[in-house]
Design a protein around this motif. Structure first.
Motif, PDB file in Angstrom:
ATOM      1  N   ASP A 161       0.835  -1.203   0.000  1.00 46.17           N
ATOM      2  CA  ASP A 161       0.000   0.000   0.000  1.00 46.17           C
ATOM      3  C   ASP A 161       0.869   1.253   0.000  1.00 46.17           C
ATOM      4  N   TRP A 162       1.863   1.286  -0.905  1.00 49.18           N
ATOM      5  CA  TRP A 162       2.812   2.396  -0.892  1.00 49.18           C
ATOM      6  C   TRP A 162       2.246   3.658  -1.536  1.00 49.18           C
ATOM      7  N   LYS A 163       1.002   3.550  -2.073  1.00 45.57           N
ATOM      8  CA  LYS A 163       0.332   4.717  -2.627  1.00 45.57           C
ATOM      9  C   LYS A 163      -0.920   5.027  -1.820  1.00 45.57           C
ATOM     10  N   ASN A 164      -1.184   6.313  -1.689  1.00 38.73           N
ATOM     11  CA  ASN A 164      -2.431   6.730  -1.053  1.00 38.73           C
ATOM     12  C   ASN A 164      -3.577   6.608  -2.055  1.00 38.73           C
ATOM     13  N   ASP A 165      -4.816   6.784  -1.554  1.00 37.51           N
ATOM     14  CA  ASP A 165      -5.986   6.677  -2.421  1.00 37.51           C
ATOM     15  C   ASP A 165      -5.981   7.713  -3.532  1.00 37.51           C
ATOM     16  N   ASP A 166      -5.388   8.877  -3.260  1.00 36.92           N
ATOM     17  CA  ASP A 166      -5.368   9.934  -4.268  1.00 36.92           C
ATOM     18  C   ASP A 166      -4.188   9.799  -5.231  1.00 36.92           C
ATOM     19  N   LYS A 169       3.346   7.434  -0.258  1.00 35.11           N
ATOM     20  CA  LYS A 169       3.604   7.435   1.171  1.00 35.11           C
ATOM     21  C   LYS A 169       5.115   7.458   1.407  1.00 35.11           C
ATOM     22  N   GLY A 170       5.483   7.737   2.619  1.00 35.02           N
ATOM     23  CA  GLY A 170       6.905   7.724   2.938  1.00 35.02           C
ATOM     24  C   GLY A 170       7.488   6.326   2.798  1.00 35.02           C
ATOM     25  N   ILE A 171       8.682   6.236   2.220  1.00 36.82           N
ATOM     26  CA  ILE A 171       9.330   4.944   2.027  1.00 36.82           C
ATOM     27  C   ILE A 171      10.317   4.704   3.160  1.00 36.82           C
ATOM     28  N   GLU A 172      10.140   3.616   3.874  1.00 38.46           N
ATOM     29  CA  GLU A 172      11.013   3.270   4.987  1.00 38.46           C
ATOM     30  C   GLU A 172      11.930   2.124   4.587  1.00 38.46           C
ATOM     31  N   ASP A 173      13.077   2.052   5.272  1.00 34.27           N
ATOM     32  CA  ASP A 173      14.090   1.053   4.916  1.00 34.27           C
ATOM     33  C   ASP A 173      13.546  -0.372   4.996  1.00 34.27           C
ATOM     34  N   GLU A 174      12.640  -0.619   5.944  1.00 37.84           N
ATOM     35  CA  GLU A 174      12.144  -1.986   6.126  1.00 37.84           C
ATOM     36  C   GLU A 174      11.316  -2.459   4.939  1.00 37.84           C
ATOM     37  N   HIS A 175      10.849  -1.530   4.099  1.00 37.08           N
ATOM     38  CA  HIS A 175      10.049  -1.897   2.939  1.00 37.08           C
ATOM     39  C   HIS A 175      10.866  -1.898   1.648  1.00 37.08           C
TER      40      HIS A 175
END
Length: 305
Positions: free
Chosen positions: A124-129, A133-139
């Motif tokens: 879910d790395w994108k918002n509905d619009d 979203k912010g990208i974190e190292d764990e992802h």
């Protein structure tokens, strides 16, 4: 195809026999329901292979162009100091030189990134619009699947990626960015080829090049060169740099020993126990006005007894 050929041959032989009917249809094999699915999968894989081959050919062309550009800069260095009586070169000269080198780094990074890249695995790395979203190292996940395996394609991919990082290290050396030079060599040794002699050699150069390098950096560089010399005993560059660093370290050790020789053997050890200080100190007459003035003492009317 072999089955169809055999079937056609068998049908032809039957037609020539006595009483054979030319209008008889060959028996039809019952079709496996998975065959259509497998056929689509095979077609898809063939298309993927063709696309990868085309991408690899484009990558080779881009790499060759970047290497040619780097070769043109091989003998280049920052603009030389002007001769007496000549005006210094303008700032555009140095800026253009740096721009060409930085462009070469970008080309090598793009080439390496086609075979080894970072992707975000957060579903879910994108918002509905549609915003990110912010990208974190764990992802984040490094996809290096093209470099895995023992086949010729994987071997070629590893050589290509290692070549890109090593060329980045060479360009950074020209720019004086020794931290990034060392990082590029680390990337090769840690993620692509731990036995790369050229990566060990250039990392050793990056360790000792800065004016702020410490004795520990020299020791680590010598260790890198020892490893490289074991992998490639006939490499003159490796052995030459190794001999120079070892000679410089030995000369520094001799200089340090000479500078500090006898520093702790001079003088006499002083303790707080008068019994260990040799002769006993002279006895002072406290009634002597000079001793009283020295000790800043003032006796009473009867003096000291």
């Amino acid at each position: 195809d072999e089955g169809n050929t055999a079937l056609r041959g068998a049908s032809g032989g039957a037609a020539g026999g006595a009483g054979a009917s030319t209008s008889a249809e060959p028996p039809r094999a019952e079709q496996d329901p998975r065959s259509e699915e497998l056929r689509h999968r095979v077609d898809g894989l063939k298309a993927d292979v063709a696309a990868k081959e085309q991408e690899l050919r484009a990558l080779r062309r881009e790499l060759a162009a970047a290497q040619a550009e780097l070769a043109g800069l091989a003998d280049s260095s920052p603009p030389p100091a002007p001769e007496p009586g000549h005006p210094p070169p303008g700032p555009d000269v140095d800026a253009a030189w740096r721009e060409r080198l930085e462009k070469a780094i970008t080309s090598y990074e793009r080439a390496a990134g086609l075979l080894r890249y970072v992707e975000c695995v957060r579903p879910d790395w994108k918002n509905d619009d549609g915003s990110y979203k912010g990208i974190e190292d764990e992802h984040l996940h490094v996809d290096a699947s093209a470099l895995e395996g023992a086949g010729p394609e994987a071997e070629e991919a590893r050589e290509l990626v290692a070549s890109c990082y090593l060329n980045i290290a060479l360009v950074c050396q020209k720019l004086g960015d020794f931290e990034m030079m060392r990082a590029a060599c680390d990337e090769v040794l840690q993620s692509v080829n731990p036995h790369s002699v050229k990566a060990l050699y250039r990392r050793a150069q990056a360790r000792v090049a800065p004016a702020s390098s410490l004795d520990s950096d020299v020791d680590a560089a010598i260790q890198d060169l020892h490893t490289a010399a074991q992998l490639s005993p006939q490499d003159k560059d490796v052995r030459g740099l190794l001999a120079r660093l070892k000679a410089e370290r030995k000369a520094k050790e001799r200089s340090d020993r000479s500078a500090f020789a006898g520093l702790f053997d001079r003088g006499q050890v002083v303790t707080t126990d008068p019994r260990t200080e040799g002769d006993a100190p002279p006895k002072l007459d406290l009634n002597d006005p000079k001793v009283q003035a020295m000790l800043d003492i003032h006796p009473g009317p009867g003096g000291f007894t």
